[in-house]
Design an enzyme around this catalytic site. Structure first.
Site, PDB file in Angstrom:
ATOM      1  N   SER A  84      17.760  -9.192  10.023  1.00 57.99           N
ATOM      2  CA  SER A  84      17.183  -8.690   8.940  1.00 57.99           C
ATOM      3  C   SER A  84      16.334  -9.155   8.373  1.00 57.99           C
ATOM      4  O   SER A  84      16.387 -10.702   8.403  1.00 57.99           O
ATOM      5  CB  SER A  84      18.183  -7.901   8.373  1.00 57.99           C
ATOM      6  OG  SER A  84      18.025  -7.520   7.094  1.00 57.99           O
TER       7      SER A  84
ATOM      8  N   TYR B 290      25.511  -6.927   2.626  1.00 53.97           N
ATOM      9  CA  TYR B 290      24.525  -6.558   3.803  1.00 53.97           C
ATOM     10  C   TYR B 290      23.219  -7.944   3.792  1.00 53.97           C
ATOM     11  O   TYR B 290      23.236  -7.900   5.706  1.00 53.97           O
ATOM     12  CB  TYR B 290      23.787  -5.786   3.799  1.00 53.97           C
ATOM     13  CG  TYR B 290      23.313  -5.538   5.376  1.00 53.97           C
ATOM     14  CD1 TYR B 290      23.346  -4.884   5.713  1.00 53.97           C
ATOM     15  CD2 TYR B 290      21.258  -5.531   4.712  1.00 53.97           C
ATOM     16  CE1 TYR B 290      22.498  -4.141   7.142  1.00 53.97           C
ATOM     17  CE2 TYR B 290      20.727  -5.174   5.605  1.00 53.97           C
ATOM     18  CZ  TYR B 290      21.305  -4.432   6.986  1.00 53.97           C
ATOM     19  OH  TYR B 290      20.274  -4.367   7.948  1.00 53.97           O
TER      20      TYR B 290
HETATM   21  N1  LIG Z   1      16.070   0.123   9.855  1.00 51.33           N
HETATM   22  C1  LIG Z   1      16.278  -0.942   9.215  1.00 51.33           C
HETATM   23  O1  LIG Z   1      15.015  -0.981   7.952  1.00 51.33           O
HETATM   24  C2  LIG Z   1      16.555  -2.154   9.207  1.00 51.33           C
HETATM   25  C3  LIG Z   1      16.154  -3.163   9.434  1.00 51.33           C
HETATM   26  C4  LIG Z   1      16.055  -4.326   9.630  1.00 51.33           C
HETATM   27  C5  LIG Z   1      17.768  -4.807   9.907  1.00 51.33           C
HETATM   28  N2  LIG Z   1      18.569  -3.772  10.665  1.00 51.33           N
HETATM   29  C6  LIG Z   1      19.383  -3.410  11.537  1.00 51.33           C
HETATM   30  O2  LIG Z   1      19.258  -2.827  12.425  1.00 51.33           O
HETATM   31  C7  LIG Z   1      20.424  -2.507  13.509  1.00 51.33           C
HETATM   32  C8  LIG Z   1      20.120  -1.090  13.830  1.00 51.33           C
HETATM   33  O3  LIG Z   1      20.231  -0.224  12.722  1.00 51.33           O
HETATM   34  P1  LIG Z   1      19.328   0.852  12.626  1.00 51.33           P
HETATM   35  O4  LIG Z   1      18.805   1.048  11.194  1.00 51.33           O
HETATM   36  O5  LIG Z   1      19.043   1.631  14.133  1.00 51.33           O
HETATM   37  O6  LIG Z   1      20.319   1.606  12.233  1.00 51.33           O
HETATM   38  P2  LIG Z   1      21.178   3.040  13.059  1.00 51.33           P
HETATM   39  O7  LIG Z   1      22.422   3.517  11.263  1.00 51.33           O
HETATM   40  O8  LIG Z   1      20.069   4.464  12.977  1.00 51.33           O
HETATM   41  O9  LIG Z   1      22.331   2.979  14.344  1.00 51.33           O
HETATM   42  C9  LIG Z   1      23.093   2.111  13.752  1.00 51.33           C
HETATM   43  C10 LIG Z   1      24.379   2.821  14.766  1.00 51.33           C
HETATM   44  O10 LIG Z   1      25.111   1.551  15.161  1.00 51.33           O
HETATM   45  C11 LIG Z   1      26.529   1.778  15.226  1.00 51.33           C
HETATM   46  N3  LIG Z   1      27.451   1.734  14.781  1.00 51.33           N
HETATM   47  C12 LIG Z   1      28.332   1.550  13.607  1.00 51.33           C
HETATM   48  N4  LIG Z   1      29.184   0.858  13.002  1.00 51.33           N
HETATM   49  C13 LIG Z   1      29.185   1.044  14.738  1.00 51.33           C
HETATM   50  C14 LIG Z   1      30.291   0.421  15.576  1.00 51.33           C
HETATM   51  N5  LIG Z   1      32.096   0.469  13.991  1.00 51.33           N
HETATM   52  N6  LIG Z   1      31.025  -0.225  16.818  1.00 51.33           N
HETATM   53  C15 LIG Z   1      30.093   0.918  17.430  1.00 51.33           C
HETATM   54  N7  LIG Z   1      28.723   1.306  16.756  1.00 51.33           N
HETATM   55  C16 LIG Z   1      28.736   0.963  14.989  1.00 51.33           C
HETATM   56  C17 LIG Z   1      26.131   3.189  14.755  1.00 51.33           C
HETATM   57  O11 LIG Z   1      27.047   4.926  15.195  1.00 51.33           O
HETATM   58  C18 LIG Z   1      25.045   3.885  14.906  1.00 51.33           C
HETATM   59  O12 LIG Z   1      24.988   4.315  16.329  1.00 51.33           O
HETATM   60  C19 LIG Z   1      22.008  -3.018  12.475  1.00 51.33           C
HETATM   61  O13 LIG Z   1      22.338  -4.447  12.672  1.00 51.33           O
HETATM   62  C20 LIG Z   1      20.619  -2.604  11.149  1.00 51.33           C
HETATM   63  O14 LIG Z   1      21.545  -3.825  10.218  1.00 51.33           O
HETATM   64  C21 LIG Z   1      18.004  -2.227  10.496  1.00 51.33           C
END
Ligand SMILES: NC(=O)c1ccc[n+]([C@@H]2O[C@H](COP(=O)([O-])OP(=O)(O)OC[C@H]3O[C@@H](n4cnc5c(N)ncnc54)[C@H](O)[C@@H]3O)[C@@H](O)[C@H]2O)c1
Length: 265
Positions: free
Chosen positions: A156, A169
């Site tokens: 991130s 985080y």
């Molecule tokens: N959305 C953003 O702006 C953003 C920015 C930077 C990084 N990220 C990172 O991208 C990745 C995906 O995030 P996203 O935005 O798609 O979020 P999201 O919440 O839509 O998706 C996350 C997924 O991870 C799954 N998950 C959570 N805990 C889990 C566990 N214990 N075991 C198995 N699966 C699990 C959830 O069920 C979900 O489907 C994450 O690592 C997040 O930190 C997101």
């Protein structure tokens, strides 16, 4: 040693994005960034093992990908539980191995550092670092065995910057980046690459309420994005396919920031 090692053939550079014949494991594939990455890899030809804690969204996600003609297998697993991660490894071994691992599962908690206690850290650490580490450890033998493995960990902006109200985080995402770099150093000799994708602000369920409940915050964010919009999960798809494929055969230990220019402004 010869100046140019002719024995190394990373693939045809311009057809290198083809993932046909490769198998990938993608965690967090039920929705958001993980789902988009799984779909992109499958469309590029890979067979994908899609993993998520949420069985319902996972099955929905997999059904949609299959409807597009892609080869996708669903495996529900909570990455915090060793037995469920071991079951994933057994599945991969039964299928005949894996050469691409995308660790996209993650969770976030928001609070000022004044209020974010140890429980707060434990909650994000257990998934974002410990869960990611557990999956990677279980699948490393298969990735090495493949002879050309690629690990892509989702970091991130917190992998490279401090984040307001997200100190725990950001600590996990800094750890993800350092772990990834160390994997690259350890595993380069075994022909396994490891890179981090650091997304900027991407419109997913993870930050939907946060942005919806604070329009002023959303405006401030957008003002700092030179491309003038939030990212969509599909804005990351090309970078996932690139890092998974032979097109990036000489790229390892890197952090690729995909943020619409946020960190440039
Ligand atoms: N959305 C953003 O702006 C953003 C920015 C930077 C990084 N990220 C990172 O991208 C990745 C995906 O995030 P996203 O935005 O798609 O979020 P999201 O919440 O839509 O998706 C996350 C997924 O991870 C799954 N998950 C959570 N805990 C889990 C566990 N214990 N075991 C198995 N699966 C699990 C959830 O069920 C979900 O489907 C994450 O690592 C997040 O930190 C997101």
């Amino acid at each position: 040693m010869a100046y140019i090692d002719e024995s190394v053939r990373p693939g045809e550079p311009l057809s290198g994005f083809d993932l046909s014949g490769l198998r990938a494991v993608v965690t967090g594939a039920g929705r958001g960034i993980g789902r988009s990455a799984a779909s992109a890899l499958a469309t590029a030809g890979a067979e994908v093992v899609a993993v998520d804690i949420d069985g319902d969204t996972l099955l929905d996600s997999v059904a949609r990908m299959r409807a597009e003609g892609n080869k996708v297998i669903a495996q529900a697993a909570d990455l915090r539980h060793a037995q469920e991660v071991q079951a994933l490894r057994s599945l991969v071994d039964e299928l005949g191995g894996v050469s691409i691992l995308i660790n996209a599962a993650g969770v976030i908690r928001r609070a000022s550092s004044l209020d974010a206690g140890l429980q707060h850290l434990d909650e994000v650490w257990s998934v974002n670092v410990r869960g990611l580490y557990a999956v990677t450890q279980e699948l490393l033998p298969a990735l090495v065995q493949s002879g050309a493995g690629s690990i892509i960990n989702v970091g991130s902006l917190g992998s490279v910057l401090g984040l307001k109200d997200r100190a725990a985080y950001a600590a996990t995402k800094g750890a993800v980046r350092q772990y990834t770099q160390s994997l690259a150093v350890d595993l380069g000799p075994a022909h396994v690459r490891a890179n981090t994708i650091a997304p900027g602000y991407i419109a997913t369920e993870m930050n939907r309420d946060w942005l919806a409940n604070d329009p002023a915050q959303r405006e401030r964010l957008l003002e700092r994005v030179p491309l003038g919009r939030l990212g969509s999960p599909d804005d990351l798809a090309g970078t996932f396919v690139y890092l998974a494929s032979p097109a990036s055969a000489y790229v390892t230990g890197q952090t690729i920031i995909v943020d619409g220019g946020w960190t440039a402004s």
